[in-house]
Design an enzyme around this catalytic site. Structure first.
Site, PDB file in Angstrom:
ATOM      1  N   SER A 234      48.136  49.166  33.664  1.00 60.85           N
ATOM      2  CA  SER A 234      48.956  47.957  33.550  1.00 60.85           C
ATOM      3  C   SER A 234      50.191  48.050  34.447  1.00 60.85           C
ATOM      4  O   SER A 234      50.690  49.142  34.752  1.00 60.85           O
ATOM      5  CB  SER A 234      49.388  47.774  32.100  1.00 60.85           C
ATOM      6  OG  SER A 234      50.183  48.871  31.697  1.00 60.85           O
ATOM      7  N   GLU A 255      47.380  50.743  41.322  1.00 59.07           N
ATOM      8  CA  GLU A 255      46.405  49.644  41.219  1.00 59.07           C
ATOM      9  C   GLU A 255      46.626  49.036  39.850  1.00 59.07           C
ATOM     10  O   GLU A 255      46.249  49.612  38.836  1.00 59.07           O
ATOM     11  CB  GLU A 255      44.993  50.223  41.408  1.00 59.07           C
ATOM     12  CG  GLU A 255      43.996  49.193  41.850  1.00 59.07           C
ATOM     13  CD  GLU A 255      43.338  48.512  40.680  1.00 59.07           C
ATOM     14  OE1 GLU A 255      43.876  47.464  40.241  1.00 59.07           O
ATOM     15  OE2 GLU A 255      42.311  49.000  40.209  1.00 59.07           O
ATOM     16  N   CYS A 289      40.399  44.262  35.940  1.00 61.89           N
ATOM     17  CA  CYS A 289      41.673  43.788  36.491  1.00 61.89           C
ATOM     18  C   CYS A 289      41.459  42.657  37.489  1.00 61.89           C
ATOM     19  O   CYS A 289      42.378  41.904  37.768  1.00 61.89           O
ATOM     20  CB  CYS A 289      42.444  44.939  37.109  1.00 61.89           C
ATOM     21  SG  CYS A 289      41.479  45.860  38.293  1.00 61.89           S
TER      22      CYS A 289
HETATM   23  P1  ADP Z   1      45.390  49.592  29.752  1.00 61.78           P
HETATM   24  O1  ADP Z   1      45.761  48.209  29.376  1.00 61.78           O
HETATM   25  O2  ADP Z   1      44.323  49.709  30.769  1.00 61.78           O
HETATM   26  O3  ADP Z   1      45.230  50.526  28.585  1.00 61.78           O
HETATM   27  P2  ADP Z   1      47.683  51.202  30.369  1.00 61.78           P
HETATM   28  O4  ADP Z   1      48.587  51.055  31.546  1.00 61.78           O
HETATM   29  O5  ADP Z   1      48.306  51.187  29.008  1.00 61.78           O
HETATM   30  O6  ADP Z   1      46.649  50.046  30.574  1.00 61.78           O
HETATM   31  O7  ADP Z   1      46.808  52.525  30.469  1.00 61.78           O
HETATM   32  C1  ADP Z   1      46.275  53.024  31.652  1.00 61.78           C
HETATM   33  C2  ADP Z   1      46.400  54.530  31.627  1.00 61.78           C
HETATM   34  O8  ADP Z   1      47.777  54.861  31.526  1.00 61.78           O
HETATM   35  C3  ADP Z   1      45.716  55.219  30.442  1.00 61.78           C
HETATM   36  O9  ADP Z   1      45.166  56.444  30.883  1.00 61.78           O
HETATM   37  C4  ADP Z   1      46.873  55.473  29.500  1.00 61.78           C
HETATM   38  O10 ADP Z   1      46.643  56.588  28.648  1.00 61.78           O
HETATM   39  C5  ADP Z   1      47.988  55.783  30.477  1.00 61.78           C
HETATM   40  N1  ADP Z   1      49.333  55.581  29.944  1.00 61.78           N
HETATM   41  C6  ADP Z   1      49.774  54.620  29.110  1.00 61.78           C
HETATM   42  N2  ADP Z   1      51.089  54.781  28.857  1.00 61.78           N
HETATM   43  C7  ADP Z   1      51.508  55.862  29.573  1.00 61.78           C
HETATM   44  C8  ADP Z   1      52.768  56.538  29.763  1.00 61.78           C
HETATM   45  N3  ADP Z   1      53.888  56.103  29.176  1.00 61.78           N
HETATM   46  N4  ADP Z   1      52.786  57.615  30.569  1.00 61.78           N
HETATM   47  C9  ADP Z   1      51.673  58.041  31.181  1.00 61.78           C
HETATM   48  N5  ADP Z   1      50.478  57.446  31.060  1.00 61.78           N
HETATM   49  C10 ADP Z   1      50.382  56.369  30.264  1.00 61.78           C
END
Ligand code: ADP
Length: 485
Positions: A234, A255, A289
């Protein structure tokens, strides 16, 4: 090449320095179609992440010292191991992610294609000899591996989002540590088993399943030995992780999210438009996405498009991924269902109308959402501004080309865009004005290894795949040699 069963590819520990590392603390992985627990997986902690980065750092000199051909051969062996096992990899992916098995196998092939492609790129990439400025002096530009890379990947493409980063990193001569999504670590770990069988040396790829994303992510973005960080996820999290990388001036690829518009002009071939819209929307139950988020339809054809979509949606088959002929499976979890329902309800409260679907298919299970068509959606509704990530088609109307372009561009995102038209002059005009990194004209499926996968605006930085993808993992060094007359 070893032919595996799903059981023999079910790996549940972290993969560091070529070894499977268990942990006392574990987390559960669920099948979203049934709610059943598939596995209890190692919960990597920040200390293991530090160890993995150090291992990758130690493995770097020997890996970058290999010839391009040696690295390419190892990548191709990994590619072969994946292709030989694509059926079981697809079944495993479907069980943790929910997508139909045929679609999962399609992702395995797509994911593997990056390994094959970057094996080729490893052998073909080259630097440059520069113009001569003096008789006794030559300058050239050398492309070198950037160093230790780290990556964090999402659950919607549990295989391809990993290979799209790991393959160019390895091809360039880098080593890498990856944190897959907590919801889908099994596809990632299966890839490690096959990489080991292919002979990729210890420490070159390391995989850290974890429920501690934030703490592990901090190591992967801030460890001084990391030179490059690549993320798919995200936009909100991408911004945080990019900020973390800034303290060490690490190179980043991001991305991120999108808000793709699919414009149907009044001169479009409506059979083709509806077919391609369905392909661009319902793949992975709308959880991509580059999925269509807003459907913009010209006033003159909207009644006809609505009728055709009602008919088309009534024919879609929803069910568990292992069932035959299923078009899409469950959403990933209850949060995804709640978000879809909230966005839909807010739209209805603001004047949108449900033409079909609009509910959970309880007879299949709590995570199956009906193919849904909403009409009278407007640009100010939350459903037009946020990623829906669910099988909901939200139709907005427009009355002129300029209005359609303005609506499509009215978003901070710029990942994918689509439009359908049969007028070549319009195609030329609109293609130039739409603000997105990837554009499909009269087509809804736009991903392939040769294409530059890249977002603009808040959808990302950097390029994956294509002939540009390797450079993301390289540094440029200019070398001047003098005094040799
Ligand atoms: P989605 O909506 O695809 O879950 P996220 O951005 O929340 O989007 O997650 C994408 C990746 O980022 C996953 O591997 C998730 O575990 C990781 N992630 C989410 N929050 C964090 C954070 N604060 N620090 C590092 N990685 C994170």
């Amino acid at each position: 090449m070893l032919q595996h069963t799903v059981r023999s590819l079910l790996k549940v520990d972290a993969f560091v320095d070529g070894n499977w590392i268990p942990s006392e603390q574990r987390f559960s992985v669920y099948n979203p179609a049934t709610g059943e627990t598939i596995a209890e997986v190692c919960d990597a902690d920040p200390a293991l992440a530090e160890r993995a980065v150090e291992v990758a750092y130690k493995a770097l000199p020997a890996w970058q010292a290999k010839t391009a051909k040696q690295r390419a051969d190892l990548l191709r062996a990994w590619y072969q191991a994946i292709m030989v096992n694509k059926q079981v990899l697809g079944e495993l992916m479907s069980s943790e992610q929910g997508k139909p098995i045929a679609e999962a196998i399609g992702e395995i092939e797509y994911g593997a294609s990056f390994i094959d492609w970057f094996a080729g790129e490893a052998e073909r990439h080259h630097g440059e000899l520069l113009a001569r400025s003096a008789d006794d002096k030559r300058s050239w530009i050398s492309k070198q591996p950037i160093g230790v890379c780290t990556a964090i990947t999402p659950w919607n493409f549990p295989n391809a989002m990993i290979t799209r980063k790991v393959a160019p990193a390895l091809a360039a001569g880098c080593t890498i540590v990856v944190k897959p999504a907590q919801l889908t670590p099994l596809s990632a770990l299966a890839l490690m088993q096959l990489a080991a069988e292919a002979g990729i040396p210890h420490g070159v790829i390391n995989m850290l399943p974890t429920s501690q994303a934030k703490a592990v992510g901090k190591v992967l973005t801030e460890h001084p030995n990391v030179r490059k960080f690549s993320f798919t996820g995200s936009t909100a999290i991408g911004k945080q992780l990019m900020a973390q990388c800034s303290s060490g001036m690490k190179k980043v690829s991001m991305e991120l999210g999108g808000n793709a518009a699919f414009i149907i002009f009044d001169d479009a071939d409506l059979d083709l438009a509806v077919e391609q819209l369905l392909a661009a929307k319902f793949r992975n139950a709308g959880q991509t996405c580059i999925a269509v988020n807003r459907v913009l339809v010209h006033d003159a054809v909207i009644a006809e498009v609505e009728q055709r979509l009602i008919t088309a949606l009534s024919k879609l088959k929803v069910g568990a991924g292992h069932e035959q002929g299923v078009d899409y499976g469950p959403l990933i979890n209850q949060e995804a269902i709640d978000k879809a329902q909230l966005l839909q309800q807010q739209a209805i409260d603001a004047g949108a109308e449900v033409l079909c679907g609009g509910k959970v298919l309880q007879q299949l299970g709590p995570l199956f959402y009906a193919p849904t068509l909403l009409s009278n959606v407007t640009a100010t509704m939350a459903i037009s501004q946020q990623e829906i990530f669910a099988p909901i088609l939200a139709l907005q109307r427009f009355s002129s080309e300029a209005e359609a372009i303005a609506l499509a561009n009215d978003t901070p995102f710029g990942l994918a865009g689509y439009f359908c038209s049969n007028d070549y002059r319009r195609i030329g005009r609109v293609a130039e004005q739409l603000q997105c990194g990837m554009l499909g004209i009269n087509v809804g499926i736009i991903s392939q290894v040769y294409n530059a996968f890249a977002g603009i605006k808040e959808s990302g930085i950097g390029i994956e795949g294509s002939s540009f993808g390797l450079a993301e993992y390289q540094v440029t060094k200019t070398i001047t040699l003098g005094g040799f007359t």
